[in-house]
Scaffold this motif. Structure first.
Motif, PDB file in Angstrom:
ATOM      1  N   TYR A 140       0.726  -0.988  -0.232  1.00 24.66           N
ATOM      2  CA  TYR A 140      -0.631  -0.251   0.386  1.00 24.66           C
ATOM      3  C   TYR A 140       1.141   1.098   0.084  1.00 24.66           C
ATOM      4  O   TYR A 140       0.647   2.433  -1.142  1.00 24.66           O
ATOM      5  N   VAL A 141       2.212   1.348   1.185  1.00 17.43           N
ATOM      6  CA  VAL A 141       2.648   2.423   0.784  1.00 17.43           C
ATOM      7  C   VAL A 141       3.376   2.425   0.106  1.00 17.43           C
ATOM      8  O   VAL A 141       3.855   3.572  -0.646  1.00 17.43           O
ATOM      9  N   SER A 142       4.111   1.449  -0.833  1.00 16.17           N
ATOM     10  CA  SER A 142       5.046   1.927  -2.022  1.00 16.17           C
ATOM     11  C   SER A 142       4.531   2.323  -3.344  1.00 16.17           C
ATOM     12  O   SER A 142       4.062   2.774  -4.495  1.00 16.17           O
ATOM     13  N   SER A 143       2.636   1.569  -3.715  1.00 18.69           N
ATOM     14  CA  SER A 143       2.016   1.712  -4.581  1.00 18.69           C
ATOM     15  C   SER A 143       1.821   3.108  -4.402  1.00 18.69           C
ATOM     16  O   SER A 143       1.624   4.591  -5.525  1.00 18.69           O
ATOM     17  N   GLY A 144       1.072   3.867  -2.992  1.00 18.50           N
ATOM     18  CA  GLY A 144       1.116   5.280  -3.059  1.00 18.50           C
ATOM     19  C   GLY A 144       1.772   6.071  -2.899  1.00 18.50           C
ATOM     20  O   GLY A 144       2.331   7.202  -4.351  1.00 18.50           O
ATOM     21  N   ILE A 145       3.483   5.696  -3.476  1.00 20.73           N
ATOM     22  CA  ILE A 145       4.253   6.398  -3.205  1.00 20.73           C
ATOM     23  C   ILE A 145       4.996   6.279  -4.822  1.00 20.73           C
ATOM     24  O   ILE A 145       5.158   7.479  -5.281  1.00 20.73           O
ATOM     25  N   LEU A 146       4.854   5.364  -5.510  1.00 21.39           N
ATOM     26  CA  LEU A 146       4.366   5.160  -6.945  1.00 21.39           C
ATOM     27  C   LEU A 146       3.549   5.714  -7.551  1.00 21.39           C
ATOM     28  O   LEU A 146       4.235   6.104  -9.012  1.00 21.39           O
ATOM     29  N   GLY A 273      -7.448  -5.306  -3.592  1.00 22.49           N
ATOM     30  CA  GLY A 273      -6.851  -4.142  -4.566  1.00 22.49           C
ATOM     31  C   GLY A 273      -8.354  -3.289  -4.494  1.00 22.49           C
ATOM     32  O   GLY A 273      -8.162  -2.143  -5.090  1.00 22.49           O
ATOM     33  N   THR A 274      -9.348  -3.412  -5.245  1.00 25.36           N
ATOM     34  CA  THR A 274     -10.539  -2.931  -5.337  1.00 25.36           C
ATOM     35  C   THR A 274     -10.775  -2.125  -4.043  1.00 25.36           C
ATOM     36  O   THR A 274     -11.681  -1.423  -4.760  1.00 25.36           O
ATOM     37  N   ALA A 275     -10.837  -2.525  -2.979  1.00 21.80           N
ATOM     38  CA  ALA A 275     -11.383  -1.680  -1.785  1.00 21.80           C
ATOM     39  C   ALA A 275     -10.239  -0.741  -1.814  1.00 21.80           C
ATOM     40  O   ALA A 275     -10.783   0.686  -1.539  1.00 21.80           O
ATOM     41  N   ILE A 276      -8.999  -0.779  -1.893  1.00 21.86           N
ATOM     42  CA  ILE A 276      -7.683  -0.333  -1.764  1.00 21.86           C
ATOM     43  C   ILE A 276      -7.956   1.282  -2.619  1.00 21.86           C
ATOM     44  O   ILE A 276      -8.137   2.341  -2.691  1.00 21.86           O
ATOM     45  N   ALA A 277      -8.035   0.530  -4.084  1.00 20.24           N
ATOM     46  CA  ALA A 277      -8.594   1.860  -5.350  1.00 20.24           C
ATOM     47  C   ALA A 277     -10.034   2.444  -4.607  1.00 20.24           C
ATOM     48  O   ALA A 277      -9.620   3.596  -4.928  1.00 20.24           O
ATOM     49  N   PHE A 278     -10.775   1.813  -4.297  1.00 25.64           N
ATOM     50  CA  PHE A 278     -11.764   2.817  -3.477  1.00 25.64           C
ATOM     51  C   PHE A 278     -11.367   3.537  -2.756  1.00 25.64           C
ATOM     52  O   PHE A 278     -11.756   4.997  -2.750  1.00 25.64           O
ATOM     53  N   MET A 279     -10.778   3.297  -2.486  1.00 20.66           N
ATOM     54  CA  MET A 279      -9.915   4.737  -0.310  1.00 20.66           C
ATOM     55  C   MET A 279      -8.621   5.454  -1.292  1.00 20.66           C
ATOM     56  O   MET A 279      -9.451   6.081  -1.227  1.00 20.66           O
ATOM     57  N   MET A 280      -8.950   5.514  -1.920  1.00 20.43           N
ATOM     58  CA  MET A 280      -7.777   6.696  -2.952  1.00 20.43           C
ATOM     59  C   MET A 280      -8.680   6.536  -3.437  1.00 20.43           C
ATOM     60  O   MET A 280      -8.298   7.991  -4.512  1.00 20.43           O
ATOM     61  N   ALA A 281      -9.601   7.046  -4.280  1.00 15.00           N
ATOM     62  CA  ALA A 281     -10.594   7.307  -4.536  1.00 15.00           C
ATOM     63  C   ALA A 281     -11.479   8.463  -3.994  1.00 15.00           C
ATOM     64  O   ALA A 281     -11.077   9.766  -4.204  1.00 15.00           O
ATOM     65  N   VAL A 282     -11.700   7.491  -3.101  1.00 14.28           N
ATOM     66  CA  VAL A 282     -12.225   8.481  -1.572  1.00 14.28           C
ATOM     67  C   VAL A 282     -11.545  10.073  -1.008  1.00 14.28           C
ATOM     68  O   VAL A 282     -11.990  10.727  -1.048  1.00 14.28           O
ATOM     69  N   VAL A 309      -4.681  10.305 -12.498  1.00 20.97           N
ATOM     70  CA  VAL A 309      -4.419  10.139 -11.034  1.00 20.97           C
ATOM     71  C   VAL A 309      -5.290   8.728 -11.003  1.00 20.97           C
ATOM     72  O   VAL A 309      -4.993   7.163 -10.443  1.00 20.97           O
ATOM     73  N   ALA A 310      -6.800   9.042 -11.858  1.00 27.42           N
ATOM     74  CA  ALA A 310      -7.783   7.800 -11.658  1.00 27.42           C
ATOM     75  C   ALA A 310      -7.461   7.039 -12.644  1.00 27.42           C
ATOM     76  O   ALA A 310      -7.066   5.564 -11.948  1.00 27.42           O
ATOM     77  N   ILE A 311      -6.562   7.122 -13.466  1.00 26.58           N
ATOM     78  CA  ILE A 311      -5.654   5.485 -14.302  1.00 26.58           C
ATOM     79  C   ILE A 311      -5.309   5.168 -13.841  1.00 26.58           C
ATOM     80  O   ILE A 311      -4.913   4.110 -14.202  1.00 26.58           O
ATOM     81  N   CYS A 312      -4.021   5.966 -13.351  1.00 22.68           N
ATOM     82  CA  CYS A 312      -2.811   4.968 -11.971  1.00 22.68           C
ATOM     83  C   CYS A 312      -3.806   4.203 -10.857  1.00 22.68           C
ATOM     84  O   CYS A 312      -3.140   3.410 -10.856  1.00 22.68           O
ATOM     85  N   ILE A 313      -4.479   4.986 -10.630  1.00 21.65           N
ATOM     86  CA  ILE A 313      -5.100   4.158  -9.436  1.00 21.65           C
ATOM     87  C   ILE A 313      -6.248   2.604  -9.581  1.00 21.65           C
ATOM     88  O   ILE A 313      -5.956   2.023  -9.320  1.00 21.65           O
ATOM     89  N   TYR A 318      -6.066  -3.316 -10.131  1.00 19.20           N
ATOM     90  CA  TYR A 318      -5.555  -4.609 -10.440  1.00 19.20           C
ATOM     91  C   TYR A 318      -4.215  -4.812 -10.297  1.00 19.20           C
ATOM     92  O   TYR A 318      -4.791  -6.967  -9.945  1.00 19.20           O
ATOM     93  N   VAL A 319      -2.953  -4.355 -10.141  1.00 22.68           N
ATOM     94  CA  VAL A 319      -1.697  -5.591  -9.576  1.00 22.68           C
ATOM     95  C   VAL A 319      -2.026  -5.817  -8.129  1.00 22.68           C
ATOM     96  O   VAL A 319      -1.181  -6.477  -7.549  1.00 22.68           O
ATOM     97  N   PHE A 320      -2.757  -4.748  -7.779  1.00 24.25           N
ATOM     98  CA  PHE A 320      -2.822  -4.495  -5.790  1.00 24.25           C
ATOM     99  C   PHE A 320      -3.125  -6.497  -6.073  1.00 24.25           C
ATOM    100  O   PHE A 320      -3.423  -7.300  -5.093  1.00 24.25           O
TER     101      PHE A 320
END
Length: 324
Positions: A140-146, A273-282, A309-313, A318-320
């Motif tokens: 999660y942290v690595s993906s956020g920074i990336l 991964g779906t849940a975290i994508a939702f969180m990142m969008a929120v 940003v939406a495309i990256c999320i 999916y990767v998550f």
């Protein structure tokens, strides 16, 4: 730190206005009062601190250093990492965004910070470890920074400075006319009045955008049930990740606030991964955030920012899911 404010909000809504606790209206108003006061306090503190930093920090040297293009992308890593260790939500990052742009930091590097800052912070990391374990937290942290690095890099290559709002353009023009406080060799006590004046000026400029944004978020917080989202982002839907991102955009919360909802999603079988994508969008993309950013960006720049940003999320979601 803000327990007193939560108590004040509870007292004001549930005792003074006598609105029943646990009702949709009560929850929405409580959220609005608490977040509005907290964010305005944080805005003043952050803006003041940034004013002090801008008056002492050798911004010209940093700008020249980052503009040499010899860091092989490390400037985006630095900005994203800095964003991940700062406890700011997206709205609190606006004054920092102004400070970075005003200081001459490249816009792409500034976007890298703006993307990462609300997504990753120490409170969310601590909660994430407790809910999902160390491995998921590291990813999660690595993906956020990336995400911040990639998004900032893409946005930086698009030459979007012309799409900054006229208000920011005016701030930049005034900054060039006034010159650096550092060059004037003023003492700290002599710098403070102008620092406070600028802080109040920034708050005054974004005040109604913040109030409107928090109001929208409060309505979403109080009146949209969690079960509404579970219907559309189940593990059987191959389009669950982009749908989760789209559904998350109208919401408004910080990472710590939305994590309990994410835990419920995962417990009910929604892929992490779906849940975290939702969180990142929120957290990183929301209508309230767009309303706040309107003060510093044109709608075209906001649309480009959100789209990248939406495309990256979506890709990271999916990767998550594949990794975990």
């Amino acid at each position: 730190m803000f327990d007193w404010l939560q108590n004040l909000s509870d007292w004001l809504i549930y005792s003074v206005f006598n609105i029943a606790q646990g009702t949709k209206l009560g929850d929405a108003l409580n959220f609005f009062v608490y977040d509005a006061i907290k964010i305005l306090i944080l805005l003043f503190l952050i803006t003041t601190v940034m004013g002090v930093v801008n008056s002492y920090f050798p911004v010209d040297k940093i700008r020249n250093y980052l503009s040499r293009n010899k860091l092989f992308g490390l400037e985006y890593l630095f900005a994203s990492t800095f964003g991940s260790i700062t406890p700011f939500c997206s709205c609190s990052s606006v004054p920092l965004f102004i400070g970075f742009v005003k200081g001459g930091i490249p816009l792409g590097v500034t976007f890298a910070f703006l993307i990462t800052s609300p997504l990753v912070n120490e409170v969310a990391i601590a909660m994430f470890i407790g809910m999902f374990g160390l491995k998921a937290t590291l990813i999660y942290v690595s993906s956020g920074i990336l995400l911040g690095m990639i998004g900032g890099f893409i946005l930086g290559k698009l030459n979007l400075e012309k799409y900054l709002s006229p208000w920011v353009q005016g701030v930049l023009a005034n900054a060039k006319k006034e010159g650096d406080l550092e060059e004037e060799k003023l003492t700290f006590s002599k710098r403070l009045p102008s620092i406070f004046t600028e802080a109040f000026s920034i708050i005054k400029g974004v005040f109604w955008y913040i109030i409107i944004g928090i109001g929208i978020g409060a309505m979403m917080h109080g009146f949209i049930p969690t079960g509404f989202f579970e219907e559309y982002i189940s593990k059987n839907n191959p389009f669950a990740v982009p749908i989760a991102v789209i559904l998350g955009i109208p919401m408004y919360s910080n990472a710590a606030g939305v994590l309990p909802i994410i835990q419920v999603f995962v417990q009910k079988g929604i892929p992490i991964g779906t849940a975290i994508a939702f969180m990142m969008a929120v957290v990183g993309l929301s209508i309230p955030e767009a309303t706040m950013l309107k003060k510093v960006m044109t709608w075209k720049l906001i649309a480009i920012f959100f789209g990248v940003v939406a495309i990256c999320i979506i890709i990271s979601g999916y990767v998550f899911n594949l990794i975990l």
